[in-house]
Write a protein that holds these residues in place. Structure first.
Motif, PDB file in Angstrom:
ATOM      1  N   ARG A 142     -14.711  11.064  -0.789  1.00 40.56           N
ATOM      2  CA  ARG A 142     -14.558   9.696  -0.284  1.00 40.56           C
ATOM      3  C   ARG A 142     -13.145   9.266  -0.646  1.00 40.56           C
ATOM      4  NH1 ARG A 142     -15.832   4.349  -2.485  1.00 40.56           N
ATOM      5  NH2 ARG A 142     -16.765   5.359  -4.296  1.00 40.56           N
ATOM      6  N   VAL A 143     -12.374   8.852   0.336  1.00 37.78           N
ATOM      7  CA  VAL A 143     -10.957   8.546   0.134  1.00 37.78           C
ATOM      8  C   VAL A 143     -10.729   7.042   0.285  1.00 37.78           C
ATOM      9  CG1 VAL A 143      -8.604   9.005   0.894  1.00 37.78           C
ATOM     10  CG2 VAL A 143     -10.329  10.820   1.027  1.00 37.78           C
ATOM     11  N   LEU A 144     -10.105   6.451  -0.734  1.00 37.09           N
ATOM     12  CA  LEU A 144      -9.736   5.037  -0.721  1.00 37.09           C
ATOM     13  C   LEU A 144      -8.217   4.945  -0.616  1.00 37.09           C
ATOM     14  CD1 LEU A 144     -12.028   3.902  -3.673  1.00 37.09           C
ATOM     15  CD2 LEU A 144     -12.549   3.851  -1.236  1.00 37.09           C
ATOM     16  N   HIS A 145      -7.743   4.136   0.322  1.00 36.15           N
ATOM     17  CA  HIS A 145      -6.316   4.076   0.612  1.00 36.15           C
ATOM     18  C   HIS A 145      -5.656   2.902  -0.124  1.00 36.15           C
ATOM     19  CE1 HIS A 145      -7.048   7.114   3.592  1.00 36.15           C
ATOM     20  NE2 HIS A 145      -7.939   6.349   4.202  1.00 36.15           N
ATOM     21  N   TYR A 146      -4.604   3.224  -0.872  1.00 32.58           N
ATOM     22  CA  TYR A 146      -3.913   2.253  -1.718  1.00 32.58           C
ATOM     23  C   TYR A 146      -2.439   2.134  -1.348  1.00 32.58           C
ATOM     24  CZ  TYR A 146      -7.719   1.570  -5.031  1.00 32.58           C
ATOM     25  OH  TYR A 146      -8.904   1.212  -5.605  1.00 32.58           O
ATOM     26  N   LEU A 147      -1.840   1.049  -1.808  1.00 37.44           N
ATOM     27  CA  LEU A 147      -0.398   0.871  -1.753  1.00 37.44           C
ATOM     28  C   LEU A 147       0.132   0.748  -3.170  1.00 37.44           C
ATOM     29  CD1 LEU A 147      -0.013  -1.705   1.157  1.00 37.44           C
ATOM     30  CD2 LEU A 147       0.537   0.731   1.229  1.00 37.44           C
ATOM     31  N   LEU A 148       1.270   1.359  -3.427  1.00 38.46           N
ATOM     32  CA  LEU A 148       1.934   1.262  -4.717  1.00 38.46           C
ATOM     33  C   LEU A 148       3.097   0.290  -4.601  1.00 38.46           C
ATOM     34  CD1 LEU A 148       2.424   2.277  -7.646  1.00 38.46           C
ATOM     35  CD2 LEU A 148       3.897   4.046  -6.653  1.00 38.46           C
ATOM     36  N   PHE A 149       3.132  -0.697  -5.503  1.00 37.78           N
ATOM     37  CA  PHE A 149       4.212  -1.671  -5.574  1.00 37.78           C
ATOM     38  C   PHE A 149       4.997  -1.437  -6.859  1.00 37.78           C
ATOM     39  CE2 PHE A 149       1.432  -3.504  -2.519  1.00 37.78           C
ATOM     40  CZ  PHE A 149       2.154  -4.429  -1.777  1.00 37.78           C
ATOM     41  N   GLY A 150       6.264  -1.805  -6.864  1.00 35.36           N
ATOM     42  CA  GLY A 150       7.079  -1.655  -8.059  1.00 35.36           C
ATOM     43  C   GLY A 150       8.210  -2.654  -8.098  1.00 35.36           C
ATOM     44  N   ALA A 151       8.776  -2.826  -9.286  1.00 36.34           N
ATOM     45  CA  ALA A 151       9.904  -3.746  -9.452  1.00 36.34           C
ATOM     46  C   ALA A 151      10.635  -3.430 -10.738  1.00 36.34           C
ATOM     47  CB  ALA A 151       9.422  -5.199  -9.475  1.00 36.34           C
ATOM     48  N   ASN A 152      11.916  -3.804 -10.776  1.00 37.54           N
ATOM     49  CA  ASN A 152      12.687  -3.728 -12.012  1.00 37.54           C
ATOM     50  C   ASN A 152      13.019  -5.137 -12.487  1.00 37.54           C
ATOM     51  OD1 ASN A 152      14.992  -4.632 -10.528  1.00 37.54           O
ATOM     52  ND2 ASN A 152      15.398  -2.524  -9.895  1.00 37.54           N
ATOM     53  N   SER A 276       4.971 -12.149  -6.516  1.00 38.11           N
ATOM     54  CA  SER A 276       5.414 -11.946  -7.902  1.00 38.11           C
ATOM     55  C   SER A 276       6.777 -11.271  -7.967  1.00 38.11           C
ATOM     56  CB  SER A 276       4.394 -11.082  -8.659  1.00 38.11           C
ATOM     57  OG  SER A 276       3.122 -11.700  -8.690  1.00 38.11           O
ATOM     58  N   GLY A 277       7.216 -10.683  -6.860  1.00 40.02           N
ATOM     59  CA  GLY A 277       8.509 -10.009  -6.822  1.00 40.02           C
ATOM     60  C   GLY A 277       8.432  -8.506  -6.708  1.00 40.02           C
ATOM     61  N   LEU A 278       7.210  -7.951  -6.678  1.00 43.45           N
ATOM     62  CA  LEU A 278       7.068  -6.506  -6.540  1.00 43.45           C
ATOM     63  C   LEU A 278       7.228  -6.113  -5.074  1.00 43.45           C
ATOM     64  CD1 LEU A 278       5.134  -7.291  -9.151  1.00 43.45           C
ATOM     65  CD2 LEU A 278       4.574  -4.878  -8.985  1.00 43.45           C
ATOM     66  N   LYS A 279       7.784  -4.931  -4.852  1.00 46.89           N
ATOM     67  CA  LYS A 279       8.040  -4.439  -3.512  1.00 46.89           C
ATOM     68  C   LYS A 279       7.180  -3.214  -3.230  1.00 46.89           C
ATOM     69  CE  LYS A 279      11.410  -7.441  -3.277  1.00 46.89           C
ATOM     70  NZ  LYS A 279      11.248  -8.694  -2.492  1.00 46.89           N
ATOM     71  N   GLU A 280       6.692  -3.116  -1.992  1.00 45.23           N
ATOM     72  CA  GLU A 280       5.914  -1.950  -1.604  1.00 45.23           C
ATOM     73  C   GLU A 280       6.782  -0.695  -1.664  1.00 45.23           C
ATOM     74  OE1 GLU A 280       3.736  -0.236   2.382  1.00 45.23           O
ATOM     75  OE2 GLU A 280       3.738  -2.417   2.059  1.00 45.23           O
ATOM     76  N   MET A 281       6.264   0.355  -2.331  1.00 47.89           N
ATOM     77  CA  MET A 281       7.019   1.580  -2.524  1.00 47.89           C
ATOM     78  C   MET A 281       6.468   2.755  -1.722  1.00 47.89           C
ATOM     79  SD  MET A 281       7.562   1.450  -6.658  1.00 47.89           S
ATOM     80  CE  MET A 281       8.443   3.007  -6.673  1.00 47.89           C
ATOM     81  N   SER A 282       5.160   2.914  -1.730  1.00 49.52           N
ATOM     82  CA  SER A 282       4.575   4.073  -1.068  1.00 49.52           C
ATOM     83  C   SER A 282       3.073   3.885  -0.936  1.00 49.52           C
ATOM     84  CB  SER A 282       4.866   5.357  -1.853  1.00 49.52           C
ATOM     85  OG  SER A 282       4.174   5.346  -3.091  1.00 49.52           O
TER      86      SER A 282
END
Length: 303
Positions: A142-152, A276-282
Motif C-alpha cells: 500500500r503506497v502513500l504519496h507524500y511531499l517533502l518540504f524544507g527550509a534554511n 511557515s516558510g518551508l518550500k516543497e523539495m520533492s
C-alpha cells in the motif's frame, strides 16, 4: 589480467553486508548527503543519531567503505522504542541504484518478509523496486504519496505568539499522554516512542493562561518536524504556523536545516508549511508491505 582479477575482488568485497559502527556514522551520513533529497529519511535518522538525540536505530550497508546501499537494521534492543519499531518492522532503505536497492532488500536475514514492514518515506523513483520485491516475496504494498518540504535559516523567522498563549517545551512526564491521545497514528507501544521524542528531540507546545497544553509540534527521529495538533477551540489562528516557525529555530541553533513531510492530499497541512516558510523539495512514498488481506495493510504506521 591482474587488473581484471582485482576488480572482481573489489566487486565481491562490495557485496558484503556491513554493520556500521558509531565511529563510521559520519562516513555514512556523508554518503547519504550526496543523494538528498531522495535519501532524506535515512539521512535524517543518521543525523539525529550523530546529534545524540536518537539511539534506537542501527545501520547496515551493502559494501564498505564503498557503499552501494544502506538501511536501518533491527532496532537496538536496549532502546525503549524497540517494541514500537519492531511491530511492524519500521525501516528506511536507500540506494541511488535500483539493482543495489533490490540486492539489499533481498539480502538473506535482513528483512522478515512473512510479516508487515513499514518502509518510511522512500524516494518515489524507487517505489517500483519495492513493489517488484514485494511481488517476488508473495506480498502486496500500500503506497502513500507524500511531499517533502524544507527550509534554511534565511527562509523562516519566528512569528509572534498571541498574548493569551505561552510557548514552551513539552514535559515528557506531563504531556506524553496528551500527545498520544491527539496523534491519529497511535498504536500499541506508542507511549514509549512519544516519550523518547519528548525527552530527546526538539519540540514546542502552546499553553493557555491556566497552563493547559492546547497545541504541539514535535521533532521526529528522522529529522523532520510533524505531528502538529491544535485543540479545536483554538483553530483558525495560524497557531500551527507559529509553532512551526519556533520549532524551526531550534534546528537552526544546531546549524541544521528543517524538514517536514505531509501527504499530498493534505492541503491544509501544505498551506501551513508553506505559510511557515518551508518550500516543497520533492516527492516521497511511504510503503506498507503486507502478506495477508487488505485489512493488514491498514495497520497504523508512524508518519
Amino acid at each position: 589480467m591482474t587488473v581484471l582479477l582485482f576488480c572482481r575482488s573489489r566487486e565481491r568485497i562490495n557485496r558484503t553486508l556491513h554493520t556500521v559502527t558509531k565511529n563510521e556514522l559520519p562516513a555514512l551520513k556523508n554518503w547519504l548527503e550526496q543523494f538528498l533529497p531522495d535519501s532524506f529519511m535515512l539521512y535524517g535518522t543518521v543525523r539525529e543519531t550523530l546529534q545524540g538525540r536518537w539511539s534506537a536505530s542501527t545501520y547496515l550497508t551493502l559494501g564498505w567503505p564503498e557503499i552501494l546501499a544502506a538501511g536501518e537494521g533491527e532496532a537496538d534492543p536496549a532502546s525503549p522504542c524497540q517494541p514500537y519499531l519492531s511491530d511492524p518492522r519500521s525501516t528506511s532503505v536507500f540506494s541511488p541504484h535500483s539493482q543495489h536497492l533490490e540486492e539489499l532488500l533481498l539480502w538473506p536475514g535482513y528483512l522478515d518478509w512473512s510479516r508487515p514492514i513499514d518502509f518510511r518515506a522512500v524516494g518515489n523513483k524507487m517505489t517500483p523496486t519495492y513493489q517488484k520485491v514485494a511481488r517476488a516475496k508473495g506480498g502486496n504494498t500500500r503506497v502513500l504519496h507524500y511531499l517533502l518540504f524544507g527550509a534554511n535559516k534565511a527562509q523562516i523567522s519566528p512569528l509572534p505568539v498571541p498574548e493569551d498563549l505561552k510557548l514552551s517545551h513539552l514535559d515528557p512526564d506531563l504531556h506524553t499522554d496528551y500527545v498520544v491521545s491527539n496523534w491519529p497514528h497511535s498504536r500499541e507501544n506508542t507511549h514509549v516512542y512519544i516519550r523518547e521524542l519528548l525527552q530527546h528531540l526538539p519540540n514546542v507546545g502552546l499553553f493557555d493562561r491556566a497552563g493547559e497544553c492546547i497545541g504541539f509540534v514535535l521533532g521526529k527521529e528522522h529529522g523532520a518536524i510533524g505531528m502538529a495538533h491544535v485543540r479545536k477551540p483554538y483553530r483558525g489562528r495560524r497557531l500551527a504556523t507559529i509553532m512551526d516557525s519556533h520549532l524551526a529555530q531550534k534546528y537552526f541553533c544546531d546549524e541544521l536545516p528543517v524538514f517536514a513531510l505531509t501527504l499530498k492530499v493534505n492541503k491544509p497541512a501544505m498551506r501551513v508549511l508553506s505559510s511557515s516558510g518551508l518550500k516543497e523539495m520533492s516527492s516521497a512514498d511511504w510503503i506498507v508491505y503486507y502478506t495477508g488481506d487488505e485489512g493488514e495493510s491498514r495497520i497504523k504506521i508512524g508518519r
